[in-house]
Design a protein around this motif. Structure first.
Motif, PDB file in Angstrom:
ATOM      1  N   GLU A   1       0.839  -1.226  -0.041  1.00  0.00           N
ATOM      2  CA  GLU A   1      -0.064  -0.035  -0.105  1.00  0.00           C
ATOM      3  C   GLU A   1       0.788   1.380  -0.044  1.00  0.00           C
ATOM      4  O   GLU A   1       0.520   2.252  -0.701  1.00  0.00           O
TER       5      GLU A   1
ATOM      6  N   SER B   1      -6.962   9.908   3.160  1.00  0.00           N
ATOM      7  CA  SER B   1      -8.276   9.040   3.315  1.00  0.00           C
ATOM      8  C   SER B   1      -8.450   7.946   2.331  1.00  0.00           C
ATOM      9  O   SER B   1      -9.241   6.899   2.777  1.00  0.00           O
ATOM     10  N   ILE B   2      -8.013   8.179   1.186  1.00  0.00           N
ATOM     11  CA  ILE B   2      -7.991   7.000   0.011  1.00  0.00           C
ATOM     12  C   ILE B   2      -7.158   6.019   0.488  1.00  0.00           C
ATOM     13  O   ILE B   2      -7.560   4.812   0.281  1.00  0.00           O
ATOM     14  N   LYS B   3      -6.176   6.169   0.796  1.00  0.00           N
ATOM     15  CA  LYS B   3      -5.054   5.352   1.185  1.00  0.00           C
ATOM     16  C   LYS B   3      -5.593   4.446   2.368  1.00  0.00           C
ATOM     17  O   LYS B   3      -5.421   3.229   2.715  1.00  0.00           O
ATOM     18  N   GLN B   4      -6.252   5.216   3.420  1.00  0.00           N
ATOM     19  CA  GLN B   4      -6.592   4.596   4.390  1.00  0.00           C
ATOM     20  C   GLN B   4      -7.739   3.410   4.231  1.00  0.00           C
ATOM     21  O   GLN B   4      -7.699   2.360   4.996  1.00  0.00           O
ATOM     22  N   LEU B   5      -8.830   3.602   3.440  1.00  0.00           N
ATOM     23  CA  LEU B   5      -9.476   2.880   3.056  1.00  0.00           C
ATOM     24  C   LEU B   5      -9.002   1.808   2.101  1.00  0.00           C
ATOM     25  O   LEU B   5      -9.576   0.377   2.331  1.00  0.00           O
ATOM     26  N   SER B   6      -7.925   1.857   1.449  1.00  0.00           N
ATOM     27  CA  SER B   6      -7.534   1.003   0.570  1.00  0.00           C
ATOM     28  C   SER B   6      -6.803   0.159   1.505  1.00  0.00           C
ATOM     29  O   SER B   6      -6.738  -1.445   1.350  1.00  0.00           O
TER      30      SER B   6
ATOM     31  N   VAL C   1      -7.450  -0.475   4.944  1.00  0.00           N
ATOM     32  CA  VAL C   1      -8.415  -1.254   5.529  1.00  0.00           C
ATOM     33  C   VAL C   1      -8.900  -2.579   4.669  1.00  0.00           C
ATOM     34  O   VAL C   1      -9.052  -3.809   5.032  1.00  0.00           O
ATOM     35  N   THR C   2      -9.218  -2.123   3.487  1.00  0.00           N
ATOM     36  CA  THR C   2      -9.737  -3.121   2.651  1.00  0.00           C
ATOM     37  C   THR C   2      -8.954  -4.326   2.412  1.00  0.00           C
ATOM     38  O   THR C   2      -9.364  -5.547   2.369  1.00  0.00           O
TER      39      THR C   2
ATOM     40  N   GLU D   1      -8.747  -6.231   5.496  1.00  0.00           N
ATOM     41  CA  GLU D   1     -10.053  -7.164   5.749  1.00  0.00           C
ATOM     42  C   GLU D   1     -10.046  -8.424   4.732  1.00  0.00           C
ATOM     43  O   GLU D   1     -10.443  -9.562   5.166  1.00  0.00           O
TER      44      GLU D   1
ATOM     45  N   ILE E   1     -12.135   1.337  11.796  1.00  0.00           N
ATOM     46  CA  ILE E   1     -11.814   1.619  10.389  1.00  0.00           C
ATOM     47  C   ILE E   1     -11.314   3.045  10.703  1.00  0.00           C
ATOM     48  O   ILE E   1     -10.118   3.540  10.480  1.00  0.00           O
ATOM     49  N   LEU E   2     -11.770   3.893  11.397  1.00  0.00           N
ATOM     50  CA  LEU E   2     -11.190   5.409  11.708  1.00  0.00           C
ATOM     51  C   LEU E   2     -10.136   5.268  12.591  1.00  0.00           C
ATOM     52  O   LEU E   2      -9.395   6.386  12.463  1.00  0.00           O
ATOM     53  N   ASP E   3     -10.020   4.529  13.305  1.00  0.00           N
ATOM     54  CA  ASP E   3      -9.001   4.233  14.350  1.00  0.00           C
ATOM     55  C   ASP E   3      -7.628   3.765  13.671  1.00  0.00           C
ATOM     56  O   ASP E   3      -6.402   3.673  14.244  1.00  0.00           O
TER      57      ASP E   3
ATOM     58  N   LYS F   1      -5.011   3.911  12.122  1.00  0.00           N
ATOM     59  CA  LYS F   1      -4.113   5.114  11.769  1.00  0.00           C
ATOM     60  C   LYS F   1      -2.700   4.996  11.839  1.00  0.00           C
ATOM     61  O   LYS F   1      -2.080   5.935  11.731  1.00  0.00           O
TER      62      LYS F   1
END
Lengths: 461, 79
Positions: free
Chosen positions: B14, B36-41, B43-44, B47, B59-61, B63
């Motif tokens: 990532e 934020s985009i990387k954050q979700l990438s 987390v996905t 998962e 997900i928010l934590d 970091k």
């Protein structure tokens, strides 16, 4: 005053921001008077915008006092910002305090974390109906601006407030940047309604964003397709947000699957989900799908907003009269902007569009008169809510690297075709830096040769 | 491949970081590309890799490299 803000309830709160600052309608009026006492004639100014009260107040004040602002992101790449200042020679800059070291101009007024700098440039005449300017594309660094009239912004605020049925008790999340047409639409429509805008610079993946939303009991959320993807990922449907009653979407097409999910969620929980269609050239929204049709018309942008009309044209530009048809979508309405500007002389130009906008989008109209966007004529992509001009990206690569290239793609991926294998990595980094796009949204493909037709025009793949 | 290696692989992919950067300093505040985009990438990817589904809060934590490990422990994934 702008949007009759002096006729709202003085003690009602117009905006709250991340710094826990709040400003009432009465204070906004007082601010406008003070601000305008420092700018004595009708001139052009630049507002380096952020989603906070300082930026919002400067905009409202300028429009109230006949000052013409260009709203542009405070994150604008500095080379482009210098170039814009050189080209348009604004009389003043209204900028965040922490940026004041970057300029040698004289500070003349401070308020709400912003400072007014006087550039001393000699001023020039502006068209009497010109109200403000927005950049056409925040991302590819074009100095081309969209010229809005006073009537454009007033009509847009009024009509958007009307079809969203906004009331003075509403508290909208203002998360989209205010220099972005739809972000500004959230602000103006709520000010028109005497409501409250919750301005935030935080992103959806920040904990503080959700605290801000909960503490201030936000009643509506407006986002682009990417925002809705993020919300979905964040398990939005399981969140406890009892005050949030309205979800509005614009800035490109949401996938049919997500559209359905949000429409069903809204129906089940007694909320409203309203998909809209808009462009900067149309002062944001031009069409919307009423909430009660959200579950039956998946993926539709509905019909024209109040005061406007939509039609379809064939290849020769002639209106198609059949009910069910596909063609280029054309919009007529009071929110169609005056035209573009690429230099100061253009700011004296009148209304070149005369209320008519060829959207460049291909739409299908069903038997009920609802419109569905199916493609695009003009060479623009909408990636993560950013509008990217493929022609501008091509120009950027050609001048930056002195190599030939072709850009194409869809709203999920921009594809860049080149012939130099060794430029692949550096070009990728260059595009990410210049456009701010997510790196996975850009694909660089190396070909043996780039195809062009006999006239030398690129054949897009 | 053990869990730590699987976890490290995700960060290497990532963020294009080297092994020497896989430590307590690797966090959203310290890494420019961790947006934020990387954050979700990220987390996905986590998962999918561990076949779990994180709650909104988690997900928010998510970091930092170390916080991520603590969050995974809540889902019985011991890194």
């Amino acid at each position: 005053m702008f949007l009759d803000i002096d006729k709202k309830v003085k003690s009602d709160i117009a905006a709250i921001d991340d710094y826990s600052s709040r400003i009432t309608y009465g204070q906004l009026c007082d601010f406008s008077v003070a601000f305008n006492s420092y700018i004595t004639s009708r001139t052009l100014i630049f507002i380096l915008s952020e989603n906070c009260i300082g930026s919002l107040s400067g905009f409202v004040a300028a429009l109230s006092g006949g000052i013409v602002p260009l709203l542009i992101s405070s994150n604008t790449e500095r080379g482009l910002l210098r170039r814009l200042i050189e080209i348009y020679k604004p009389s003043c800059l209204w900028i965040p305090d922490n940026m004041s070291d970057e300029f040698d101009y004289k500070p003349i007024y401070h308020n709400s974390g912003y400072v007014l700098l006087n550039t001393g440039f000699p001023q020039y005449p502006l068209y009497e109906q010109l109200s403000f300017l927005l950049p056409t594309s925040g991302s590819t660094g074009s100095p081309k601006l969209v010229r809005h009239s006073y009537n454009n912004i007033a009509a847009s605020a009024r009509n958007v407030a009307s079809f969203f049925e906004l009331k003075s008790e509403d508290r909208a999340i203002g998360m989209l940047p205010m220099h972005y047409t739809m972000g500004l639409s959230v602000i103006t429509s709520h000010l028109y309604a005497g409501a409250t805008v919750l301005l935030t610079k935080k992103s959806l993946t920040d904990k503080e964003f959700w605290e801000f939303v909960k503490v201030n009991r936000a009643t509506s959320f407006t986002g682009v397709p990417y925002s809705y993807e993020v919300l979905y990922k964040l398990r939005f449907f399981r969140m406890d947000l009892p005050d949030l009653r309205l979800l509005t979407q614009g800035g490109g097409k949401l996938s049919d699957q997500l559209f359905r999910e949000y429409a069903e969620y809204a129906e089940k929980t007694g909320r409203r989900f309203i998909a809209t269609y808009g462009q900067t050239e149309g002062t944001a929204r031009m069409a919307y799908l009423p909430a009660d049709l959200a579950t039956s018309k998946t993926g539709s942008i509905g019909k024209a907003i109040p005061g406007g009309s939509l039609s379809l044209c064939d290849d020769t530009g002639i209106e198609i009269n059949e009910n069910e048809a596909t063609g280029e979508m054309v919009y007529h309405g009071p929110n169609v902007t005056l035209g573009y500007a690429t230099n100061p002389d253009d700011l004296l130009k009148g209304d070149e569009n005369r209320g008519m906008l060829k959207t460049g989008d291909i739409a299908r109209r069903d038997t009920d008169g609802c419109y569905f966007i199916v493609g695009r004529i003009s060479r623009f992509l909408k990636l993560y809510g950013l509008r990217i001009s493929l022609d501008e990206v091509e120009q950027m690569i050609k001048s930056g690297f002195n190599i030939d290239c072709i850009c194409s793609g869809d709203d999920e991926m921009m594809k860049i075709y080149i012939t130099e294998e060794d430029k692949k990595t550096v070009l990728h980094e260059f595009i990410v830096e210049k456009t701010g796009l997510f790196h996975k949204a850009i694909e660089i493909i190396v070909l043996d040769e780039l195809k062009r037709n006999e006239a030398g025009k690129t054949i897009y793949i | 491949m053990d869990n730590l290696e699987r976890y490290n692989n995700i960060f290497r992919n990532e963020f294009k970081v080297g092994n020497d950067q896989l430590n307590g300093d690797l966090a959203a505040g310290n890494l420019k590309q961790w947006d934020s985009i990387k954050q979700l990438s990220l987390v996905t990817a986590v998962e999918d890799e561990f076949d779990i589904m994180l709650d909104s809060e988690d997900i928010l934590d998510f970091k930092s490299y170390e916080t991520g490990k603590q969050i995974l422990a809540k889902y019985d994934v011991i890194v």
